[in-house]
Write a protein that holds these residues in place. Structure first.
Motif, PDB file in Angstrom:
ATOM      1  N   SER A  14       0.843  -1.193   0.000  1.00  0.00           N
ATOM      2  CA  SER A  14       0.000   0.000   0.000  1.00  0.00           C
ATOM      3  C   SER A  14       0.877   1.241   0.000  1.00  0.00           C
ATOM      4  O   SER A  14       1.997   1.231   0.532  1.00  0.00           O
ATOM      5  N   GLU A  15       0.370   2.290  -0.613  1.00  0.00           N
ATOM      6  CA  GLU A  15       1.109   3.550  -0.646  1.00  0.00           C
ATOM      7  C   GLU A  15       1.423   3.982   0.792  1.00  0.00           C
ATOM      8  O   GLU A  15       0.567   3.898   1.692  1.00  0.00           O
ATOM      9  N   SER A  80       8.913   4.155   2.463  1.00  0.00           N
ATOM     10  CA  SER A  80       7.524   4.539   2.199  1.00  0.00           C
ATOM     11  C   SER A  80       7.262   4.513   0.700  1.00  0.00           C
ATOM     12  O   SER A  80       7.838   5.314  -0.051  1.00  0.00           O
ATOM     13  N   ALA A  81       6.409   3.619   0.265  1.00  0.00           N
ATOM     14  CA  ALA A  81       6.152   3.460  -1.166  1.00  0.00           C
ATOM     15  C   ALA A  81       5.307   4.597  -1.714  1.00  0.00           C
ATOM     16  O   ALA A  81       4.396   5.115  -1.036  1.00  0.00           O
ATOM     17  N   HIS A  82       5.605   4.943  -2.949  1.00  0.00           N
ATOM     18  CA  HIS A  82       4.843   5.952  -3.670  1.00  0.00           C
ATOM     19  C   HIS A  82       4.249   5.300  -4.902  1.00  0.00           C
ATOM     20  O   HIS A  82       4.788   4.337  -5.437  1.00  0.00           O
ATOM     21  N   MET A  83       3.135   5.832  -5.366  1.00  0.00           N
ATOM     22  CA  MET A  83       2.473   5.245  -6.541  1.00  0.00           C
ATOM     23  C   MET A  83       3.437   5.145  -7.728  1.00  0.00           C
ATOM     24  O   MET A  83       3.384   4.194  -8.514  1.00  0.00           O
ATOM     25  N   ASP A  85       6.390   4.331  -7.760  1.00  0.00           N
ATOM     26  CA  ASP A  85       7.360   3.235  -7.631  1.00  0.00           C
ATOM     27  C   ASP A  85       6.881   1.959  -8.318  1.00  0.00           C
ATOM     28  O   ASP A  85       7.659   1.010  -8.451  1.00  0.00           O
ATOM     29  N   VAL A 110       1.757  -0.923  -6.294  1.00  0.00           N
ATOM     30  CA  VAL A 110       1.488  -0.033  -5.170  1.00  0.00           C
ATOM     31  C   VAL A 110       0.009   0.325  -5.183  1.00  0.00           C
ATOM     32  O   VAL A 110      -0.492   0.918  -6.149  1.00  0.00           O
ATOM     33  N   PRO A 112      -3.377   2.256  -3.798  1.00  0.00           N
ATOM     34  CA  PRO A 112      -3.662   3.558  -3.153  1.00  0.00           C
ATOM     35  C   PRO A 112      -4.246   3.381  -1.763  1.00  0.00           C
ATOM     36  O   PRO A 112      -4.779   2.324  -1.412  1.00  0.00           O
TER      37      PRO A 112
END
Lengths: 112, 114
Positions: A14-15, A80-83, A85, A110, A112
């Protein structure tokens, strides 16, 4: 001889949560190790590389990887994942000045 | 910035045709590579070249040949295209002489053979 195994073909996060992409390698000599990212319909872009200096390597876009010789691992992490990525990631081992060996890739999704 | 360019992004050819894929790099790299990328198989090396007119077979050279007449240009040739050569083809280049040098990749050519 050299080889590389990416332990997960798909990872979904998850983001805003951490990312862990796992890579184990095998090499007869002290290798260099690389992580590349490939966004859809694009070429590969270098994220980071280990070349026998510091074992914790920082790359672009907040990614980092730690070389662990005892575990023959070079896992890729991001806090921290970002869209943005979402992509395919490749771990690569190179033991000498010749050929590189690529892993089969890990697709990161990823949500939202 | 290093730039690796490939002559086509998308290409459609018929079975039996001779196909040329061109790659050009602007960083004076000694090494150049051709890979094939298929889902679930990662990148597989077809051929690489470490100098002008020098070449070495990679892991899957069958059905392919290469040409490197100038340092900046590396061509992949499919003498008689077949449907099992439908794939994404990636060109890369790097400096030689050490394992520390990373490869720089072009955007890829998606080849469809019908």
């Amino acid at each position: 001889a050299q080889s590389v195994t990416q332990l997960d073909s798909h990872v979904s996060v998850s983001e805003g949560t951490p990312v862990l992409l796992r890579c184990n390698y095998s090499s007869s000599y002290s290798p260099s190790l690389f992580w590349y990212v490939q966004h859809p319909n694009k070429g590969l872009q270098l994220l980071l590389k280990y070349t026998s200096a510091a074992t914790l390597v920082k790359g672009i876009n907040g990614f980092e990887a730690e070389f662990k010789k005892s575990e023959t691992s070079f896992h890729l992490t991001k806090p921290s994942a970002h869209m943005s990525d979402a992509a395919e990631y490749f771990c690569v081992v190179r033991a000498n000045a010749g050929k590189s060996t690529f892993g089969d890739g890990t697709t990161l999704t990823v949500k939202p | 910035d290093v730039k690796v360019t490939q002559s086509s992004r998308y290409l459609v050819k018929r079975t039996g045709e001779k196909v040329f894929l061109e790659c050009v790099q602007d960083m004076d790299h000694e090494n150049m590579f051709w890979y094939r990328q298929d889902p679930g198989l990662g990148l597989r090396l077809i051929y690489f070249s470490y100098d002008v007119k020098m070449k070495e077979k990679g892991d899957i050279p069958e059905g392919y040949s290469v040409s490197r007449e100038k340092k900046e240009r590396f061509s992949l040739i499919l003498e008689s295209a077949s449907t099992n050569q439908t794939s994404m083809y990636l060109c890369a280049s790097s400096f030689s002489g050490s394992r520390v040098y990373e490869q720089y990749f072009g955007p890829g050519t998606r080849l469809t053979v019908t």
